[in-house]
Design an enzyme around this catalytic site. Sequence first.
Site, short mmCIF file in Angstrom:
data_model
loop_
_atom_site.label_atom_id
_atom_site.label_comp_id
_atom_site.label_asym_id
_atom_site.label_seq_id
_atom_site.Cartn_x
_atom_site.Cartn_y
_atom_site.Cartn_z
N ILE A 104 7.34 -4.25 9.17
CA ILE A 104 7.31 -3.76 7.80
C ILE A 104 7.09 -2.27 7.92
CG2 ILE A 104 6.13 -3.83 5.57
CD1 ILE A 104 5.59 -6.80 6.08
N THR A 134 0.83 -1.21 0.00
CA THR A 134 0.00 0.00 0.00
C THR A 134 0.86 1.26 0.00
OG1 THR A 134 -0.24 -0.32 2.39
CG2 THR A 134 -2.06 -1.02 1.01
N THR A 135 2.02 1.23 0.67
CA THR A 135 2.94 2.36 0.63
C THR A 135 3.51 2.56 -0.77
OG1 THR A 135 3.52 2.03 2.96
CG2 THR A 135 5.05 3.35 1.66
N LYS A 146 1.32 -9.59 8.83
CA LYS A 146 1.69 -8.20 9.10
C LYS A 146 0.49 -7.57 9.79
CE LYS A 146 2.57 -3.70 6.94
NZ LYS A 146 2.70 -2.94 5.67
N TYR A 189 -12.87 -2.14 1.03
CA TYR A 189 -14.18 -1.65 0.59
C TYR A 189 -15.27 -2.72 0.69
CZ TYR A 189 -17.91 0.71 -1.96
OH TYR A 189 -19.11 1.28 -2.29
N ARG A 245 -7.59 1.24 7.15
CA ARG A 245 -7.53 1.59 5.74
C ARG A 245 -8.46 0.73 4.89
NH1 ARG A 245 -2.08 4.43 3.71
NH2 ARG A 245 -3.44 4.58 1.89
N TYR A 292 -2.04 -9.53 5.65
CA TYR A 292 -1.84 -8.13 6.06
C TYR A 292 -3.16 -7.56 6.54
CZ TYR A 292 -0.71 -3.10 5.57
OH TYR A 292 -0.54 -1.76 5.79
#
Length: 294
Positions: free
Chosen positions: A203, A44-45, A161, A107, A138, A133
Amino acid sequence: MFKGSIVALITPMDDKGNLCKKSLKKIVHYHIKNKTNAIVSVGTTGESATLNQNEHTNVIMNTLEFADEKIPIIAGTGSNATAESIILTKKLEKSGIAACLNVTPYYNRPTQKGLYLHFQAIAENTDLPQILYNVPNRTGCDLLPQTIIKLSKIENIIGLKDASGDLSRINQIKKLAKNNFLLISGDDTTALDFIQLGGKGVISVTANIAAYDMTKMCKLALAGNFAQARNINNKLSILHHLLFQETNPIPIKWAAKYIGLIKTSSLRLPLTPLSCKNKKILKEVISSMNLYTH
């Protein structure tokens, strides 16, 4: 298999929003030099949400090329569509990646049964190691401990994660998950506490610009030298906070450009440039830390 400081790598872009290979090569070599333990490419980063599938795989393949087997590459392969995650994972099977990082479907807000079936389906369609993850703030859904424990019984699901912010979950998962199931923090702010409770590393977003310090902090913590590790963490704590003053990766891309790791801080809409106010604050903090000296 994985431990220590694992960087959630940014995806450097040029002024037109395309991959900047020169900058990507530079930051990969920066992490090799500073002994970062592994790289997550296009998580995502790394702006996975705004890259199409061809761009996604292209960034990962370039990261692998620049790493030249000197550092393990974990590929972000998560999607809110199970079929898309399977397709992306299978595309990378012979690429040389060390594992996949799969975010919970965003979503859709699936039930725990839906989450289990989602990750089970991906794992059953590949031999690649899978890391779950969980980042509820988010994605809009939370992968609960009982589901994680159940998923840990699947052979190639090797770890988690966790960015839930709930440190009380660590002991519960450790007790009931399979042996050697990896617990990795997804939150720089609480990473040291996470390791002290039995986690194997983090992470990290902060590692993008503070690779040396993050590697050293994690190494000390994993060796049980928590007092020394906390001294480093205290130094970095303001960065951990400031890098999330605006939506990640807005601040970290600006910071990476400021210290000379990437050529531009370009982002793709709907992300927008860092505000002038936060640029000023970050500039003052970074300038006082001599970050790009290793």
